[in-house]
Enzyme design. Structure first.
Site, PDB file in Angstrom:
ATOM      1  N   GLY A 114     -11.658  48.937  44.889  1.00 46.09           N
ATOM      2  CA  GLY A 114     -11.475  48.030  46.005  1.00 46.09           C
ATOM      3  C   GLY A 114     -10.425  48.547  46.960  1.00 46.09           C
ATOM      4  O   GLY A 114      -9.864  49.638  46.803  1.00 46.09           O
TER       5      GLY A 114
ATOM      6  N   GLU B 184      -9.324  51.612  32.961  1.00 47.19           N
ATOM      7  CA  GLU B 184     -10.607  51.066  32.520  1.00 47.19           C
ATOM      8  C   GLU B 184     -11.733  51.444  33.469  1.00 47.19           C
ATOM      9  O   GLU B 184     -12.878  51.565  33.079  1.00 47.19           O
ATOM     10  CB  GLU B 184     -10.527  49.553  32.372  1.00 47.19           C
ATOM     11  CG  GLU B 184     -10.344  48.805  33.684  1.00 47.19           C
ATOM     12  CD  GLU B 184     -10.132  47.318  33.470  1.00 47.19           C
ATOM     13  OE1 GLU B 184     -10.723  46.540  34.231  1.00 47.19           O
ATOM     14  OE2 GLU B 184      -9.378  46.935  32.563  1.00 47.19           O
TER      15      GLU B 184
END
Length: 421
Positions: free
Chosen positions: A209, A230
């Site tokens: 993002g 992750e």
């Protein structure tokens, strides 16, 4: 067993079975569509998934009696269905999803996956999403796969021999992409503030993002950074190409970037294809706090929907309306805080698109606390960074008010005075 189409592949799914769907940009869209088309002849099929891409037709109102849907992380394709009561949400840490699958708490009869073509030894790759899909593949009685030449072959835990596939079909389809977008001045400012907290040789965890991209864009002058995360996106590519991200000084997995899944542009997928510097591992390991805390100078960068004046972080809902999920935020916030030299950071713009303050006097009624006030340390907006570690509630309220949007500081000061006298 090779078959000719997705429809033939999913024909073996039976009523009352539990089906796990491969995650994020690895979602096998043709298989999902074919399973959804079988709705009239199925009942009580339990579908489990995290964030998925593509239309989730099984969540349509017309299929409500055919599929019982359990989402561990709500994506945009099922949010409305959840609000309408057709999708259930399971709150959980991302690191525990594989544990729940392997222990049978989440049963998996069928795994719908997407893999790369087999190599000369017959091994396919789960490609860009290992995450909890590795556990589902390990435990599933039936594995149904789309073999797609556009799926990158990645190194790590994601190998599966073609003989393990109960049914598979070959189809070339483009993977979902999430290309970077132009950063706003506010996002750039956040990136600059957070970059100042990052020392050379630190190891990073960040999501995808605008804000993670903004942080990465400000790290061009750093040296020998590492990545243990992750998930990641395109922002790491220029830093690896310039030699900023080298992974040379990581306490674990030296010289390689470690992740559980990724989503980005085609450039990213081509970059990771057969790249020995990228290691895709089981998310039970990647997000294990015991692993993360042993990585020195671990920097965890996560976002939030709102933060209250005591430091409580809501990241999964807007009031009572579920928006996403718990994910791995707490796995890394806690791991980074216990790391030698580590820093857990929550980064968010000071206001919503409608001008509402994201630094709030209290969380919205029904909002979920993902990171507790006892776990939070650094909070960053475009107006600066608040270090809440070891601060009392009055000190926290003051520090957070100072990084709120100027239009909202007076009301926050008033709320803090009324609350803390």
């Amino acid at each position: 067993m090779k078959v000719n189409s997705a429809q033939e592949a999913v024909a073996i799914i039976e009523s009352d079975q539990s089906v796990f769907v491969h995650t994020a940009a690895a979602t096998p869209v043709p298989l999902v569509e074919a399973m959804s088309e079988r709705a009239p002849e199925l009942h009580d099929v339990k579908v489990y998934h995290m964030h998925t891409e593509g239309a989730a037709a099984y969540a349509d109102e017309a299929h409500h009696k055919s599929f019982e849907i359990n989402s561990l992380f709500l994506g945009g394709n099922v949010r409305k269905a959840h609000s309408a009561g057709r999708v259930n949400f399971i709150p959980c840490f991302l690191s525990e999803v594989p544990i729940m699958i392997r222990s049978g708490v989440i049963p998996v009869d069928v795994a719908l996956i997407q893999v790369s073509p087999p190599d000369k030894h017959g091994y396919c790759s789960l490609g860009i999403s290992i995450d909890a899909t590795k556990a589902a593949v390990d435990c599933a009685k039936v594995i149904i796969a789309q073999v797609n030449p556009r799926m990158p072959r990645t190194h790590g835990d994601g190998l599966i021999h073609i003989s393990r596939l109960t049914r598979y079909f070959e189809a070339t389809t483009e993977l979902p992409e999430l290309p970077p977008h132009a950063l706003t001045p506010e996002e750039k400012a956040i990136g600059e503030h957070v970059a100042q907290l990052i020392d050379d040789r630190a190891t990073l965890q960040m999501g995808i993002g605008a804000i993670p991209d903004a942080v990465l864009a400000c790290l061009g002058n750093h040296k020998d950074l590492g990545v243990h995360t992750e998930m990641f996106s395109d922002g790491v590519i220029p830093l690896m190409e310039k030699g900023v991200i080298t992974n040379k000084y990581k306490s674990r997995h030296k010289d390689v970037l470690v992740s559980g899944f990724m989503i980005g542009s085609r450039k990213l997928y081509d970059f990771v294809d057969d790249n020995p510097m990228i290691r895709m591992l089981d998310i039970e390991y990647v997000n294990d706090t015991k692993v993360i805390r042993k990585i020195d100078n671990m920097i965890s960068i996560n976002s939030a929907i709102e933060v209250d004046l005591t430091g409580q972080v809501c990241a999964d809902s807007i009031g009572t309306t579920m928006y996403s999920g718990v994910g791995g935020q707490m796995d890394f916030i806690r791991g980074a805080s216990l790391s030698k030299g580590g820093k857990p950071i929550i980064a968010l713009t000071s206001t919503t698109r409608r001008g509402e303050s994201k630094i709030s006097s209290v969380l919205k009624p029904g909002a979920g606390v993902v990171t507790t006030r006892a776990h939070v340390q650094y909070v960053a907006t475009e107006y600066g960074v608040a270090n809440l570690y070891g601060k009392n509630l009055r000190q926290r309220a003051k520090a957070l008010t100072e990084i709120a949007h100027p239009d909202h500081r007076e009301s926050l000061e008033k709320a803090a005075f009324e609350r803390f006298k």
